[in-house]
Write a protein that holds these residues in place. Sequence first.
Motif, PDB file in Angstrom:
ATOM      1  N   MET A   1      33.057  29.397  23.492  1.00 10.84           N
ATOM      2  CA  MET A   1      33.046  30.779  23.975  1.00 10.84           C
ATOM      3  C   MET A   1      34.262  31.048  24.857  1.00 10.84           C
ATOM      4  O   MET A   1      34.882  32.117  24.761  1.00 10.84           O
ATOM      5  CB  MET A   1      31.759  31.075  24.755  1.00 10.84           C
TER       6      MET A   1
ATOM      7  N   GLN B   1      37.141  31.655  22.609  1.00 10.53           N
ATOM      8  CA  GLN B   1      37.005  32.966  21.963  1.00 10.53           C
ATOM      9  C   GLN B   1      37.388  34.086  22.927  1.00 10.53           C
ATOM     10  O   GLN B   1      38.087  35.038  22.556  1.00 10.53           O
ATOM     11  CB  GLN B   1      35.576  33.184  21.467  1.00 10.53           C
ATOM     12  N   MET B   2      36.942  33.976  24.186  1.00  8.48           N
ATOM     13  CA  MET B   2      37.246  35.008  25.180  1.00  8.48           C
ATOM     14  C   MET B   2      38.739  35.027  25.502  1.00  8.48           C
ATOM     15  O   MET B   2      39.322  36.096  25.685  1.00  8.48           O
ATOM     16  CB  MET B   2      36.429  34.807  26.453  1.00  8.48           C
TER      17      MET B   2
ATOM     18  N   LEU C   1      40.398  36.798  22.643  1.00  9.09           N
ATOM     19  CA  LEU C   1      40.082  38.218  22.713  1.00  9.09           C
ATOM     20  C   LEU C   1      40.851  38.893  23.845  1.00  9.09           C
ATOM     21  O   LEU C   1      41.381  39.996  23.677  1.00  9.09           O
ATOM     22  CB  LEU C   1      38.573  38.403  22.891  1.00  9.09           C
TER      23      LEU C   1
ATOM     24  N   GLN D   1      34.472  45.538  27.388  1.00  9.92           N
ATOM     25  CA  GLN D   1      34.604  45.082  26.004  1.00  9.92           C
ATOM     26  C   GLN D   1      33.287  44.411  25.590  1.00  9.92           C
ATOM     27  O   GLN D   1      32.782  43.538  26.291  1.00  9.92           O
ATOM     28  CB  GLN D   1      35.795  44.114  25.907  1.00  9.92           C
ATOM     29  N   ILE D   2      32.714  44.797  24.481  1.00 10.46           N
ATOM     30  CA  ILE D   2      31.345  44.403  24.111  1.00 10.46           C
ATOM     31  C   ILE D   2      31.181  42.893  23.934  1.00 10.46           C
ATOM     32  O   ILE D   2      30.194  42.317  24.400  1.00 10.46           O
ATOM     33  CB  ILE D   2      30.826  45.182  22.876  1.00 10.46           C
ATOM     34  N   ASP D   3      32.118  42.230  23.286  1.00 12.70           N
ATOM     35  CA  ASP D   3      32.004  40.774  23.123  1.00 12.70           C
ATOM     36  C   ASP D   3      32.110  40.069  24.470  1.00 12.70           C
ATOM     37  O   ASP D   3      31.418  39.075  24.715  1.00 12.70           O
ATOM     38  CB  ASP D   3      33.077  40.252  22.165  1.00 12.70           C
ATOM     39  N   HIS D   4      32.938  40.593  25.338  1.00  6.04           N
ATOM     40  CA  HIS D   4      33.067  40.034  26.688  1.00  6.04           C
ATOM     41  C   HIS D   4      31.766  40.240  27.466  1.00  6.04           C
ATOM     42  O   HIS D   4      31.306  39.325  28.164  1.00  6.04           O
ATOM     43  CB  HIS D   4      34.254  40.701  27.403  1.00  6.04           C
ATOM     44  N   GLN D   5      31.142  41.404  27.328  1.00  8.63           N
ATOM     45  CA  GLN D   5      29.861  41.641  27.995  1.00  8.63           C
ATOM     46  C   GLN D   5      28.782  40.678  27.505  1.00  8.63           C
ATOM     47  O   GLN D   5      27.983  40.172  28.296  1.00  8.63           O
ATOM     48  CB  GLN D   5      29.403  43.088  27.780  1.00  8.63           C
ATOM     49  N   GLN D   6      28.770  40.408  26.205  1.00  5.59           N
ATOM     50  CA  GLN D   6      27.792  39.458  25.654  1.00  5.59           C
ATOM     51  C   GLN D   6      28.040  38.051  26.187  1.00  5.59           C
ATOM     52  O   GLN D   6      27.093  37.320  26.492  1.00  5.59           O
ATOM     53  CB  GLN D   6      27.832  39.499  24.132  1.00  5.59           C
ATOM     54  N   ALA D   7      29.302  37.671  26.316  1.00  3.00           N
ATOM     55  CA  ALA D   7      29.629  36.354  26.875  1.00  3.00           C
ATOM     56  C   ALA D   7      29.209  36.278  28.342  1.00  3.00           C
ATOM     57  O   ALA D   7      28.694  35.247  28.792  1.00  3.00           O
ATOM     58  CB  ALA D   7      31.122  36.077  26.730  1.00  3.00           C
TER      59      ALA D   7
END
Length: 113
Positions: free
Chosen positions: A32, A35-36, A39, A76-82
């Motif tokens: 993760m 990935q972050m 991103l 950023q949505i993926d960042h919020q999920q992380a």
Amino acid sequence: MDNKPAESFSLPYFAVIFVSRRTIVDAQYDDMAQQMLQLAKQQPGFLGVDSVRDSSRGITVSYWESEQAIAHWKLQIDHQQAQQKGREAWYENYQVHISKVERFYSFEKYLNE
């Protein structure tokens, strides 16, 4: 420094300092984190990152052109999920500091061979 060197950043710029204590160490966290990073590099206003970690504590400093760029990254949505996964599974605690960098200097020792 993961991107361009700090010497090339236009002053002022902003630093997001993320200080954390981990609960567990696992491969999912490392995946993760990578990935972050990838991103973040795609986000407008991202300049670079420095990061250090031992088995439980970490400090990551990301550099940004503006406070607006930081705000967009936070949303950023993926960042919020992380972030949510981090609160649920990976972090005992963390602190986020946002600073305006108005001055920069460095030292580097060159060794003669």
